[in-house]
Design a protein around this motif. Sequence first.
Motif, mmCIF file in Angstrom:
data_model
loop_
_atom_site.group_PDB
_atom_site.id
_atom_site.type_symbol
_atom_site.label_atom_id
_atom_site.label_comp_id
_atom_site.label_asym_id
_atom_site.label_seq_id
_atom_site.Cartn_x
_atom_site.Cartn_y
_atom_site.Cartn_z
ATOM 1 N N GLN A 1 -78.008 25.006 -24.013
ATOM 2 C CA GLN A 1 -77.651 26.308 -24.578
ATOM 3 C C GLN A 1 -77.324 27.478 -23.770
ATOM 4 O OE1 GLN A 1 -77.120 26.094 -28.276
ATOM 5 N NE2 GLN A 1 -75.960 27.761 -27.811
ATOM 6 N N LYS A 2 -78.248 27.703 -22.742
ATOM 7 C CA LYS A 2 -78.385 28.649 -21.982
ATOM 8 C C LYS A 2 -77.105 28.684 -20.873
ATOM 9 C CE LYS A 2 -80.836 31.010 -18.136
ATOM 10 N NZ LYS A 2 -80.163 30.392 -17.143
ATOM 11 N N ASN A 3 -76.963 27.629 -20.376
ATOM 12 C CA ASN A 3 -75.979 27.239 -19.353
ATOM 13 C C ASN A 3 -74.522 26.972 -19.595
ATOM 14 O OD1 ASN A 3 -78.038 28.257 -17.884
ATOM 15 N ND2 ASN A 3 -78.251 26.210 -16.663
ATOM 16 N N GLN A 4 -74.342 26.320 -20.840
ATOM 17 C CA GLN A 4 -73.269 25.766 -21.471
ATOM 18 C C GLN A 4 -72.072 25.173 -20.734
ATOM 19 O OE1 GLN A 4 -71.950 29.387 -23.880
ATOM 20 N NE2 GLN A 4 -74.121 29.395 -24.846
ATOM 21 N N ALA A 5 -71.001 25.585 -20.591
ATOM 22 C CA ALA A 5 -69.971 24.977 -19.849
ATOM 23 C C ALA A 5 -70.019 24.961 -18.322
ATOM 24 C CB ALA A 5 -68.433 25.710 -19.883
ATOM 25 N N ASP A 6 -70.930 25.847 -17.832
ATOM 26 C CA ASP A 6 -71.269 25.918 -16.244
ATOM 27 C C ASP A 6 -71.902 24.699 -15.803
ATOM 28 O OD1 ASP A 6 -70.191 28.520 -16.007
ATOM 29 O OD2 ASP A 6 -72.197 29.627 -16.357
ATOM 30 N N MET A 7 -72.568 23.980 -16.849
ATOM 31 C CA MET A 7 -72.905 22.687 -16.408
ATOM 32 C C MET A 7 -72.058 21.679 -15.954
ATOM 33 S SD MET A 7 -76.458 22.211 -18.837
ATOM 34 C CE MET A 7 -77.194 21.461 -17.623
ATOM 35 N N PHE A 8 -71.165 21.538 -16.645
ATOM 36 C CA PHE A 8 -69.887 20.592 -16.330
ATOM 37 C C PHE A 8 -69.420 21.177 -14.775
ATOM 38 C CE2 PHE A 8 -68.953 20.364 -20.808
ATOM 39 C CZ PHE A 8 -69.430 19.275 -20.916
ATOM 40 N N LYS A 9 -69.439 22.292 -14.419
ATOM 41 C CA LYS A 9 -69.140 22.789 -13.016
ATOM 42 C C LYS A 9 -70.094 22.270 -11.970
ATOM 43 C CE LYS A 9 -66.693 26.873 -14.912
ATOM 44 N NZ LYS A 9 -66.596 28.262 -15.009
ATOM 45 N N ARG A 10 -71.175 22.402 -12.410
ATOM 46 C CA ARG A 10 -72.318 22.165 -11.354
ATOM 47 C C ARG A 10 -72.704 20.715 -11.233
ATOM 48 N NH1 ARG A 10 -77.953 25.313 -10.670
ATOM 49 N NH2 ARG A 10 -78.925 23.877 -9.141
#
Length: 437
Positions: A84-93
Motif C-alpha cells: 500500500q505504501k510503495n505501490q507502483a514503485d515496487m514494479f520499478k524496483r
Amino acid sequence: MKQYYIFTYGCQMNESDSERLAHQLELAGYTSTDNFEEADLIILNTCCVRETAEHKIYGRIGELKHLKAKNKNLIIAITGCMAQKNQADMFKRAPHIDIVLGTHNLRHINEMVAEVQRTHKHQINIEMDNSVLYELEAKPTGTFSAWVPIMNGCNKFCTYCIVPHVRGREISRPISAIVEDVKKLGASGHKEITLLGQNVNSYGLDFKDGTHFGDLIDALDGIPGIERIRYMTSHPQDMNKEMIDALGRSSNVVTQLHLPIQSGSNRILQKMNRRYTVEHYKELIDYCREKIKGLTLTTDLIVGFPGETEEDFQATLQLLKDVRYDMAYTFIFSKRSGTPAATMADQVPEEVKRVRLQALMDVQNEISLELNKAMEGEIYEIIVEGPSRNDENVWFGRTSGNKMILFPKDESLAIGQTVKARVDKAQTWILYGTVVS
C-alpha cells in the motif's frame, strides 16, 4: 495441482489476513506447500512499520527472482502495508513482481492472478475503500486458537506511525458478524480467540450510535466452546470505565491487558500525538487493577523520540517503577519515512538511544523477575501448546495472563488441552513448572 506459499511479515493483523488469503486461494483450487521453491504462486504479505522490516522484505523479493527464471509461470504477489505504501514503485524496483495488492483489496487476489495468467502483465489494485468492511472467511492455522478481526484502520495519527496511511480510517465490523464468527470457531473446536484491531478501544465509534468495545465483550460472553478471549491492541485515549467493567465481568476474557504508554513524559506524549497524559493513564491502570482480578499488565515503550531529554527519559523510568508492568516491549525510535517524526528537529543520537534502552530494560527486567518470583508455588490453568522451540521434550502452555510455563513432556497430554500447572521456578521471561492435573 497448483500450489501456493505465503510469507507473512509484521503484526497479528497480517497473520489474520494471510489466513483469509489462504482460504480464497483454496477455493480457487490451490493447495499450500511448505516449500516456496515448489510453489506456482508466492505471496509476500508485508509490513512497513519499520524501515528494517522493509529492507528485509525487499531482500526476500530479490531472492525470489531466480525462481522466475526456472518457472516462467510462477506468479509473485506483494500485499500488505508495504504494498500500500510503495505501490507502483515496487514494479520499478523489482520488475519480476506480478501483482501489487493493497490492504483493502485482499478479496481480489484470485481475479488478479487470473488476469496475470491471461495477459502476462503487471496487475495493481491499491484503492482504499472505506465504505464497506468486507467479510472474508479464513483458514485458521492454529489448532485451538484463532484470530478474529473486529475492525480495520486507525484514526490516531501518532507522529511516528505509518499505519493510518496504509490501513486507512477506522471501520468496525457489526457485532452480529463477529459473534457469528466466534460461534463457528467455538463449534469447530477452537477454544481461544484473539480480537484484532489497530485500536480495539475505538471499536464501534464509527457506528455513531453509542456502541463501544465493552458492548462487543458483553455480546461474546459465554459462547459455547470459547474458554479464552484475548484482544489487541488497546489505546489509552479511548479506553474508559465502561469497557473496563465489561472486561472485569466477562467469564472468558483473559486477565492480560496490553496497554501501550510509549513514554512516561507528558511532553513527549504530546509530540507523539498520543492525546492522553501519564496521570490519566495511571488512573486507568488503577481502575483496571480494581476490576480485573489477577491482572497481568504489559506495555510498549519508545526511547529516543525526537527531542527526548534526560529528564523525559527519567520520567519513563519512574513510570516503570510506579506501574510495575509484568513485561514491557521496548523499542529505539527509528525514522519512518512518511511520518512527521521522521523530519522533527532534535533527533537523539544513536548512542544515547542505546544507553537509554539498556537502562530501561535493566529496570523492567528486575520488575519482571520480582513479579514472576511471586508466582512460584502457585497453580494456574494453562492451555497446552506443544513442544518448546528449543527442546521437543519440554512442552509449554500459557496462563490467562499470557505467562509461558514450561514443563516436561507428558505423553498423556494433547495440544489444546486445558490443564493446571504449578510454577516451580521463575525467570525473567519464562516460568518452569509441573502439570498437576
